[in-house]
Design an enzyme around this catalytic site. Sequence first.
Site, mmCIF file in Angstrom:
data_model
loop_
_atom_site.group_PDB
_atom_site.id
_atom_site.type_symbol
_atom_site.label_atom_id
_atom_site.label_comp_id
_atom_site.label_asym_id
_atom_site.label_seq_id
_atom_site.Cartn_x
_atom_site.Cartn_y
_atom_site.Cartn_z
ATOM 1 N N GLY A 204 0.819 -1.207 0.000
ATOM 2 C CA GLY A 204 0.000 0.000 0.000
ATOM 3 C C GLY A 204 0.848 1.250 0.000
ATOM 4 N N PRO A 205 0.218 2.381 -0.294
ATOM 5 C CA PRO A 205 0.961 3.637 -0.341
ATOM 6 C C PRO A 205 1.580 3.978 1.017
ATOM 7 C CG PRO A 205 -1.377 3.984 -0.879
ATOM 8 C CD PRO A 205 -1.207 2.543 -0.595
ATOM 9 N N GLY A 207 2.391 5.565 4.520
ATOM 10 C CA GLY A 207 1.598 6.232 5.540
ATOM 11 C C GLY A 207 0.234 5.637 5.784
ATOM 12 N N LYS A 210 0.983 0.313 7.361
ATOM 13 C CA LYS A 210 1.493 -1.049 7.180
ATOM 14 C C LYS A 210 2.397 -1.451 8.339
ATOM 15 C CE LYS A 210 3.314 -0.001 3.212
ATOM 16 N NZ LYS A 210 2.865 1.386 3.098
ATOM 17 N N THR A 211 3.342 -0.602 8.641
ATOM 18 C CA THR A 211 4.250 -0.890 9.747
ATOM 19 C C THR A 211 3.461 -1.018 11.045
ATOM 20 O OG1 THR A 211 5.923 0.403 8.592
ATOM 21 C CG2 THR A 211 6.346 -0.107 10.880
ATOM 22 N N GLU A 427 -7.067 33.239 -9.443
ATOM 23 C CA GLU A 427 -7.818 32.357 -8.537
ATOM 24 C C GLU A 427 -9.314 32.428 -8.824
ATOM 25 O OE1 GLU A 427 -6.326 30.158 -6.910
ATOM 26 O OE2 GLU A 427 -4.330 31.005 -7.204
ATOM 27 N N HIS A 430 -10.120 30.063 -11.618
ATOM 28 C CA HIS A 430 -10.271 28.667 -11.192
ATOM 29 C C HIS A 430 -11.642 28.461 -10.554
ATOM 30 C CE1 HIS A 430 -6.307 27.072 -11.846
ATOM 31 N NE2 HIS A 430 -5.705 27.960 -11.073
ATOM 32 N N ASP A 502 -0.363 24.645 -12.781
ATOM 33 C CA ASP A 502 -1.679 24.215 -13.276
ATOM 34 C C ASP A 502 -1.525 23.518 -14.611
ATOM 35 O OD1 ASP A 502 -2.740 25.584 -11.151
ATOM 36 O OD2 ASP A 502 -3.160 27.390 -12.309
HETATM 37 P P1 ADP Z 1 3.469 2.791 6.385
HETATM 38 O O1 ADP Z 1 4.346 1.784 7.033
HETATM 39 O O2 ADP Z 1 2.289 2.202 5.684
HETATM 40 O O3 ADP Z 1 4.188 3.761 5.522
HETATM 41 P P2 ADP Z 1 3.036 3.550 9.078
HETATM 42 O O4 ADP Z 1 2.508 2.290 9.604
HETATM 43 O O5 ADP Z 1 4.455 3.851 9.400
HETATM 44 O O6 ADP Z 1 2.815 3.667 7.525
HETATM 45 O O7 ADP Z 1 2.097 4.713 9.573
HETATM 46 C C1 ADP Z 1 2.590 5.977 9.900
HETATM 47 C C2 ADP Z 1 1.758 6.600 11.003
HETATM 48 O O8 ADP Z 1 0.457 6.917 10.531
HETATM 49 C C3 ADP Z 1 1.512 5.663 12.147
HETATM 50 O O9 ADP Z 1 2.543 5.763 13.082
HETATM 51 C C4 ADP Z 1 0.206 6.148 12.712
HETATM 52 O O10 ADP Z 1 0.422 7.200 13.614
HETATM 53 C C5 ADP Z 1 -0.514 6.698 11.519
HETATM 54 N N1 ADP Z 1 -1.490 5.746 10.991
HETATM 55 C C6 ADP Z 1 -1.486 5.199 9.756
HETATM 56 N N2 ADP Z 1 -2.561 4.401 9.581
HETATM 57 C C7 ADP Z 1 -3.228 4.413 10.731
HETATM 58 C C8 ADP Z 1 -4.436 3.773 11.191
HETATM 59 N N3 ADP Z 1 -5.150 2.950 10.404
HETATM 60 N N4 ADP Z 1 -4.846 4.016 12.435
HETATM 61 C C9 ADP Z 1 -4.152 4.838 13.237
HETATM 62 N N5 ADP Z 1 -3.021 5.457 12.881
HETATM 63 C C10 ADP Z 1 -2.564 5.269 11.645
HETATM 64 ZN ZN ZN Z 2 -3.680 28.244 -10.599
HETATM 65 MG MG MG Z 3 6.368 1.665 6.998
#
Ligand code: ADP
Ligand code: ZN
Ligand code: MG
Length: 621
Positions: A204-205, A207, A210-211, A427, A430, A502
């Site tokens: 997945g993207p 943030g 996943k971690t 602006e 737009h 743009d």
């Molecule tokens: P990835 O590994 O997918 O890049 P992370 O697991 O490191 O992302 O997520 C980064 C931060 O975003 C986490 O430490 C948390 O604070 C927040 N976060 C992301 N997804 C969630 C979720 N589903 N619920 C709560 N916090 C989340």
């Molecule tokens: Zn513009």
């Molecule tokens: Mg990660």
Amino acid sequence: MKKRNPIIIIIYIAILALVFSWMLGVFNPKDDLTEAKVVELLEDGKVKSFSVDSEGVITLELHEAIEGKTKLRATLADVSAFRSENEDTIQFQKTYGELEDYDYDQPTEASAFDLVLPLILVGLALLVLWVILVGRANGGNNLSSFGKARTVLGVPDGKKVTFEDVAGADEEKAELQEVVDFLRDPEKFTQIGARIPHGLLLVGPPGTGKTLLARAVAGEAGVQFLSISGSDFVEMYVGVGASRVRDLFEQAKKIAPAIIFIDEIDAVGRKRGSGLGGGHDEKEQTLNQLLVEMDGFGRTEGVIVLAATNRPDILDPALLRPGRFDRQIYVGAPDAKGREEVLKVHAKGKKLDSDVDLRSVALATTGFTGADLSNLLNEAAIMAARDNRPALNMEDLNEAMMKITAGPEKRSRVRLVRDQKITAVHEAGHAVAMYRLPTADPVRHISIIPRGQSLGSTWSTPKEDSAHMTRNEMYERIVGLLGGRVAEDLFLGDISTGASNDIDRASKLARDMVARYGMCERLGAVSYLDDGEVFIGRDYQSTKSYSEKVAGTIDDEVKLLMDKAYAHCKQLLADNKEQMKDVVEFLLKHETMSGAQFAACMEGQPIDEQSTTSLFDITEE
Ligand code: ADP
Ligand code: ZN
Ligand code: MG
């Protein structure tokens, strides 16, 4: 870096030792003279002064230089014998002759220890250097922990994470729950002959959590959790990565049941034999070792490998086949409900004003990932703290959102009136164009206060999450993006550089429509663009898979599409001349305009100059 330090220290010590020994005169020859010559010089009245140290070394200072030296040294065989034999001469010279001063029993200038110490240091330095060089030559494994995996046992930074901490993501959690169940009670599965996956890949993207999910699995399962980052396998020296992989799996088997978590696995799992530049051997060895290890352990051993990546497309296919990472769990950006839950989780530790409505924040933050939402709340909290307010309110969230999407406000930037006028027209263009486009997102806020890199901004947030984007929506988005440029063209009679971003975005959209999504008649439903920039993980030959003729057609079609959008936009703005004028005037006077004020203006209703609306004023339908 750490590995190189000893060598630097050794060289440093060696240099220091040399300098010291130089200063101590170790390398100066001790004896310039024989004892007899000393006596001769004394008798001849050539000596100005002399001193004898405790080691029996006599240093003479002469009136006239001999062979360019006025200071000469000699070692006396027996100091007291020298003293008694020459007492008369010395007394005579001191009283009547040229001897001015003399001295016995001076402290030693350079002891035997001083002589030997630098030699010992240099010798030691060379020895250590030699050991290191030999170690390198043997593949780096001689240095105790070099080939060991840098794993972190248990959850990193010690905080226990459970599924509670991961908001939304219910399906993902359910799938991972299976892993947890297996680790807790493997019998239940093996009894009926079920095959438990060896490895799970979280895709997945960035943030999206996943971690976080992987850590939660460890927290839930209550088993040992070995985590390592893919880049930890990568080292300059050949063979190290492979030996680290071996070590990682050995560690895991010892402490089974356990989870191995390899974060950012793309650092090691890239397709073999691909990419630019040389030197893949080390990576391929590491990957091969990983493949071997994943096949190697039996299913009853209770080790499961979790891995995370945001680039599954560059992973080696062998890694993804059943028996290795046979399951992929897609972790995407959350939907409105998910976002609300994520916001709730992150709001826990923060003080919120009673006016804060996380539901509307969730609705207005389409496309935000968990990390983005956490960042949004944090920025808002910082703003409240900066103003010494006890709790963060909706306005903080609004400002934080604007800051995140468009950069921080730069009110102090000097602005020429002329620039402000151009920005206002741009602006307004737009906003008016988007207002008149049926599928465009509603305009929430217009501002001509510089932010980040832009001189002004128009915010629009979608009414609802939508998974698809239709051809018409894409086309109208292009029209909206061109609004700024068209307005300048139409109402100022000249165009500025302000629209370059743009135009970039619009052109990219047009190109995607034509060549990626097959949305034009002439080329038909054929995709000519893949996601392939020339990237270290893939073959650069494969990025262009069409003929020159098709390339020409793509360019023609993109141009046609852009021209059509431009003409459309021009028509829209020309039809709304009056409204354009009103919006520009309002902006020049107030600098910002809320969504409600803008809507009133467009409908020809009186504008409430006091009304403030935020990006979060979304009415649910
Ligand atoms: P990835 O590994 O997918 O890049 P992370 O697991 O490191 O992302 O997520 C980064 C931060 O975003 C986490 O430490 C948390 O604070 C927040 N976060 C992301 N997804 C969630 C979720 N589903 N619920 C709560 N916090 C989340
Ligand atoms: Zn513009
Ligand atoms: Mg990660």
